[in-house]
Design a protein around this motif. Structure first.
Motif, PDB file in Angstrom:
ATOM      1  N   THR A  36       0.835  -1.205   0.000  1.00 25.84           N
ATOM      2  CA  THR A  36       0.000   0.000   0.000  1.00 25.84           C
ATOM      3  C   THR A  36       0.868   1.252   0.000  1.00 25.84           C
ATOM      4  OG1 THR A  36      -1.735  -1.166   1.205  1.00 25.84           O
ATOM      5  CG2 THR A  36      -1.816   1.234   1.232  1.00 25.84           C
ATOM      6  N   MET A  37       1.914   1.253   0.838  1.00 26.95           N
ATOM      7  CA  MET A  37       2.819   2.408   0.900  1.00 26.95           C
ATOM      8  C   MET A  37       3.497   2.637  -0.445  1.00 26.95           C
ATOM      9  SD  MET A  37       4.650   1.895   4.605  1.00 26.95           S
ATOM     10  CE  MET A  37       5.782   3.263   4.361  1.00 26.95           C
ATOM     11  N   ASN A  38       3.946   1.570  -1.073  1.00 26.01           N
ATOM     12  CA  ASN A  38       4.616   1.676  -2.364  1.00 26.01           C
ATOM     13  C   ASN A  38       3.689   2.288  -3.412  1.00 26.01           C
ATOM     14  OD1 ASN A  38       6.702   1.233  -4.304  1.00 26.01           O
ATOM     15  ND2 ASN A  38       5.633  -0.587  -4.984  1.00 26.01           N
ATOM     16  N   LYS A  39       2.435   1.836  -3.414  1.00 26.68           N
ATOM     17  CA  LYS A  39       1.455   2.353  -4.366  1.00 26.68           C
ATOM     18  C   LYS A  39       1.193   3.843  -4.126  1.00 26.68           C
ATOM     19  CE  LYS A  39      -3.386   1.771  -5.793  1.00 26.68           C
ATOM     20  NZ  LYS A  39      -4.633   1.006  -5.566  1.00 26.68           N
ATOM     21  N   LYS A  40       1.035   4.219  -2.871  1.00 28.54           N
ATOM     22  CA  LYS A  40       0.742   5.618  -2.545  1.00 28.54           C
ATOM     23  C   LYS A  40       1.935   6.528  -2.844  1.00 28.54           C
ATOM     24  CE  LYS A  40      -2.733   4.546   0.945  1.00 28.54           C
ATOM     25  NZ  LYS A  40      -3.056   4.472   2.377  1.00 28.54           N
ATOM     26  N   MET A  41       3.150   6.048  -2.537  1.00 26.30           N
ATOM     27  CA  MET A  41       4.342   6.862  -2.810  1.00 26.30           C
ATOM     28  C   MET A  41       4.505   7.117  -4.303  1.00 26.30           C
ATOM     29  SD  MET A  41       7.301   5.661  -0.143  1.00 26.30           S
ATOM     30  CE  MET A  41       7.275   6.238   1.566  1.00 26.30           C
ATOM     31  N   LYS A  42       4.236   6.100  -5.112  1.00 19.43           N
ATOM     32  CA  LYS A  42       4.321   6.272  -6.568  1.00 19.43           C
ATOM     33  C   LYS A  42       3.314   7.315  -7.046  1.00 19.43           C
ATOM     34  CE  LYS A  42       6.159   1.733  -7.884  1.00 19.43           C
ATOM     35  NZ  LYS A  42       5.865   0.439  -8.559  1.00 19.43           N
ATOM     36  N   GLN A  43       2.110   7.290  -6.470  1.00 23.98           N
ATOM     37  CA  GLN A  43       1.084   8.258  -6.860  1.00 23.98           C
ATOM     38  C   GLN A  43       1.454   9.668  -6.417  1.00 23.98           C
ATOM     39  OE1 GLN A  43      -2.454   6.534  -5.123  1.00 23.98           O
ATOM     40  NE2 GLN A  43      -2.918   5.359  -6.952  1.00 23.98           N
ATOM     41  N   ILE A  44       2.035   9.802  -5.222  1.00 26.19           N
ATOM     42  CA  ILE A  44       2.463  11.112  -4.730  1.00 26.19           C
ATOM     43  C   ILE A  44       3.517  11.715  -5.661  1.00 26.19           C
ATOM     44  CG2 ILE A  44       3.703  12.310  -2.874  1.00 26.19           C
ATOM     45  CD1 ILE A  44       2.365  10.333  -0.918  1.00 26.19           C
ATOM     46  N   LEU A  45       4.495  10.895  -6.063  1.00 25.11           N
ATOM     47  CA  LEU A  45       5.563  11.367  -6.948  1.00 25.11           C
ATOM     48  C   LEU A  45       5.022  11.694  -8.338  1.00 25.11           C
ATOM     49  CD1 LEU A  45       8.365   8.842  -5.939  1.00 25.11           C
ATOM     50  CD2 LEU A  45       8.274  11.272  -5.365  1.00 25.11           C
ATOM     51  N   LYS A  46       4.132  10.846  -8.846  1.00 26.03           N
ATOM     52  CA  LYS A  46       3.578  11.058 -10.184  1.00 26.03           C
ATOM     53  C   LYS A  46       2.722  12.313 -10.244  1.00 26.03           C
ATOM     54  CE  LYS A  46       0.640   8.907 -13.702  1.00 26.03           C
ATOM     55  NZ  LYS A  46      -0.213   7.728 -14.034  1.00 26.03           N
ATOM     56  N   ASN A  47       1.864  12.496  -9.246  1.00 32.42           N
ATOM     57  CA  ASN A  47       0.919  13.623  -9.242  1.00 32.42           C
ATOM     58  C   ASN A  47       1.461  14.862  -8.530  1.00 32.42           C
ATOM     59  OD1 ASN A  47      -0.957  11.890 -10.493  1.00 32.42           O
ATOM     60  ND2 ASN A  47      -1.650  11.129  -8.518  1.00 32.42           N
ATOM     61  N   LYS A  48       2.669  14.737  -7.945  1.00 35.49           N
ATOM     62  CA  LYS A  48       3.277  15.829  -7.165  1.00 35.49           C
ATOM     63  C   LYS A  48       2.300  16.322  -6.090  1.00 35.49           C
ATOM     64  CE  LYS A  48       6.371  17.261 -10.884  1.00 35.49           C
ATOM     65  NZ  LYS A  48       6.866  18.362 -11.726  1.00 35.49           N
ATOM     66  N   THR A  49       1.720  15.372  -5.384  1.00 38.42           N
ATOM     67  CA  THR A  49       0.703  15.660  -4.371  1.00 38.42           C
ATOM     68  C   THR A  49       1.314  16.462  -3.222  1.00 38.42           C
ATOM     69  OG1 THR A  49      -0.341  13.560  -4.922  1.00 38.42           O
ATOM     70  CG2 THR A  49      -1.041  14.620  -2.866  1.00 38.42           C
ATOM     71  N   LYS A  50       0.632  17.523  -2.820  1.00 37.46           N
ATOM     72  CA  LYS A  50       1.171  18.405  -1.785  1.00 37.46           C
ATOM     73  C   LYS A  50       0.868  17.926  -0.371  1.00 37.46           C
ATOM     74  CE  LYS A  50       3.443  21.265  -4.207  1.00 37.46           C
ATOM     75  NZ  LYS A  50       4.907  21.206  -4.113  1.00 37.46           N
ATOM     76  N   LYS A  51      -0.272  17.311  -0.154  1.00 41.98           N
ATOM     77  CA  LYS A  51      -0.550  16.804   1.198  1.00 41.98           C
ATOM     78  C   LYS A  51      -1.575  15.688   1.138  1.00 41.98           C
ATOM     79  CE  LYS A  51      -1.941  18.008   5.884  1.00 41.98           C
ATOM     80  NZ  LYS A  51      -2.504  19.023   6.782  1.00 41.98           N
ATOM     81  N   THR A  52      -1.219  14.564   1.744  1.00 39.12           N
ATOM     82  CA  THR A  52      -2.154  13.453   1.867  1.00 39.12           C
ATOM     83  C   THR A  52      -1.813  12.697   3.144  1.00 39.12           C
ATOM     84  OG1 THR A  52      -3.053  11.492   0.757  1.00 39.12           O
ATOM     85  CG2 THR A  52      -0.703  11.927   0.458  1.00 39.12           C
ATOM     86  N   THR A  53      -2.834  12.227   3.841  1.00 42.11           N
ATOM     87  CA  THR A  53      -2.624  11.620   5.156  1.00 42.11           C
ATOM     88  C   THR A  53      -3.173  10.197   5.203  1.00 42.11           C
ATOM     89  OG1 THR A  53      -2.799  13.808   6.182  1.00 42.11           O
ATOM     90  CG2 THR A  53      -3.032  11.910   7.637  1.00 42.11           C
ATOM     91  N   PHE A  54      -2.377   9.299   5.781  1.00 44.40           N
ATOM     92  CA  PHE A  54      -2.780   7.902   5.932  1.00 44.40           C
ATOM     93  C   PHE A  54      -2.368   7.386   7.304  1.00 44.40           C
ATOM     94  CE2 PHE A  54      -1.852   8.519   1.408  1.00 44.40           C
ATOM     95  CZ  PHE A  54      -3.064   8.153   0.855  1.00 44.40           C
ATOM     96  N   ASP A  55      -3.015   6.303   7.715  1.00 40.48           N
ATOM     97  CA  ASP A  55      -2.654   5.632   8.966  1.00 40.48           C
ATOM     98  C   ASP A  55      -1.974   4.307   8.640  1.00 40.48           C
ATOM     99  OD1 ASP A  55      -3.957   7.719  10.121  1.00 40.48           O
ATOM    100  OD2 ASP A  55      -5.678   6.575  10.823  1.00 40.48           O
TER     101      ASP A  55
END
Length: 460
Positions: A173-192
């Motif tokens: 899950t972390m790997n998937k989210k990190m790839k999306q953050i880098l691809k979309n240049k996401t400024k803020k997203t929060t997960f548990d």
């Protein structure tokens, strides 16, 4: 002369010296740099170009002559206030004797200044990061490249380690989210997540991640908070919520009910209740309390008391909603509550639906025809004299009703998506298909933006 013509177009400074440091010539860039002509430099020593009267300390030219190998380095020249990159290439004759030395100089002052600025900025940035009460890490390609003092309290040797190592159950899950953050240049997203450290300590963490550039590379900055205690409290509240929503339809011989309940976070602001009045009549309500977490859970509990009191004296959804509107304003204060209240009278085969903030439901007859029905009305507690629409539907065996909170609007407001879902034969299949889609969304960076609750009934 041929060599001078070859070197003329090179932007680096090129100088050719005898082994005794006497200047033979420079290329055009060299004459411009030292602001001298060929006649002015001919026969002069290289160090005289800088108005010095002896060899430079730790002269790399001398070293190149001595070792007969290429030498290179970088140094600051105070006379011209510049950083220069040096390279000396000794040229040997057939007997292996140095006959002259080719010097290559490059002005790296701007690059050096930028590096110094970056270094100073990083030092200042680290000072700021280190005083943060929260753990902070920066990852590049999943590898931790910076960790502040608070992060190092959890694990001493973090630098160079994979971030996935400390949350093995959530690595994919972390790997998937990190790839999306880098691809979309996401400024803020929060997960548990649940983190595990070398001493087998397990804690619940909340990770707020943002895209940034670190030393010119795409990176992720993550602020990490220990929410173990808060998570324990939220899990207890969530467990109570889920138990309350597990109750089956009160008249199982009259209708089949399926429910879907997926919170955006641990504790939801959504709820639904069904109450059996007699063997032919049930009253139900689905709702959404403003706010999240423990506050929402407490408000839901308070509303549950108000609703259960009301259905003991009222069997009509319209009267129930009007009465609750006044009580919500009185007892729950500035919190608004969106609801849709309904009744099913199986003696009359009649359903009454009233909207208050939740203003649509879906009715599907036994032939498969689907209609969005609108029941207008403001949130409970908004206005004391509010008016609320009521729809009356005379149902038959095989008819289906779908009540849902606004977290599912993105499905039921999209005709193409809705048509795809309603191709399913049973309400169980429809529920399972929506549930599967929502579960996959939970692992995305965007996640589920709001709590999602569905109540589906099929008349037997």
């Amino acid at each position: 002369m041929k060599l001078e013509r070859v070197l003329k177009g090179i932007s680096d400074i090129i100088g050719v010296y005898n082994p005794d440091n006497t200047v033979l010539f420079y290329n055009e860039a060299g004459y411009d740099f030292f602001k001298k002509s060929y006649e002015e430099v001919k026969g002069k020593k290289c160090y005289e170009m800088l108005n010095r009267n002896q060899n430079c300390p730790n002269c790399l030219c001398e070293k190149a002559i001595e070792t007969k190998q290429i030498t290179q380095g970088e140094k600051y020249i105070p006379e011209i206030n510049k950083y220069m990159e040096y390279r000396y290439n000794p040229v040997l004759d057939d007997s292996g004797k140095v006959i002259f030395v080719v010097e290559q100089l490059r002005d790296v002052t701007e690059k050096k200044s930028f590096e110094n600025i970056l270094k100073e900025s990083e030092e200042r940035y680290r000072q700021i990061v280190d005083i943060s009460p929260d753990a902070i890490i920066i990852t590049v390609g999943g590898e931790i490249v910076l960790a502040n003092k608070e992060a190092l309290k959890y694990q001493k040797n973090l630098i160079g380690k994979s971030a996935y190592k400390y949350s093995p159950d959530f690595a994919k899950t972390m790997n998937k989210k990190m790839k999306q953050i880098l691809k979309n240049k996401t400024k803020k997203t929060t997960f548990d997540y649940k983190a595990v450290f070398s001493d087998d300590t397990k804690i619940d963490i909340e990770v707020s991640s943002s895209y940034l550039l670190y030393k010119g590379k795409p990176a992720i900055l993550s602020i990490i908070r220990d929410i173990t205690e808060r998570k324990r409290e939220l899990n207890s509240a969530a467990k109570i919520q889920k138990e309350l929503l597990k109750k089956p339809f009160p008249l199982v011989n009259k209708a089949h009910m399926e429910s879907l309940y997926i919170p955006a976070k641990t504790v939801s602001g959504d709820f639904f209740y069904t109450h059996k009045v007699n063997e032919d009549l049930i009253i139900g309500i689905i709702g959404d309390v403003s706010g999240k977490g423990i506050t929402a859970a407490l408000n839901i509990s308070a509303f549950n008391v108000l609703f259960n009191e009301e259905v003991l004296i009222n069997n009509d959804p319209s009267k129930i909603v009007h009465s609750l509107n006044k009580k919500v304003a009185k007892y729950i204060g500035e919190r608004y509550i969106a609801v849709c209240c309904f009744s099913f009278d199986f003696r009359k085969n009649e359903s009454k639906i009233v909207g208050a903030g939740i203003n649509q439901f879906i009715y599907q007859n036994n032939k498969g025809n689907t209609e969005n029905r609108i029941v207008r009305g403001p949130f409970l507690g908004m206005f004391e004299d509010s008016e609320f629409d009521e729809k009356i539907i005379h149902f038959k065996s095989g008819d289906k009703f779908y009540f849902f909170t606004d977290g599912l609007d993105f499905i039921f407001d999209n005709e193409e998506i809705k048509e795809e879902y309603f191709k399913t034969i049973t309400i169980t299949e429809l529920k399972n298909n929506i549930k599967s889609s929502l579960k996959s969304m939970l692992t995305d960076v965007e996640g589920i933006k709001d709590d999602c609750t569905l109540l589906a009934l099929e008349i037997k």
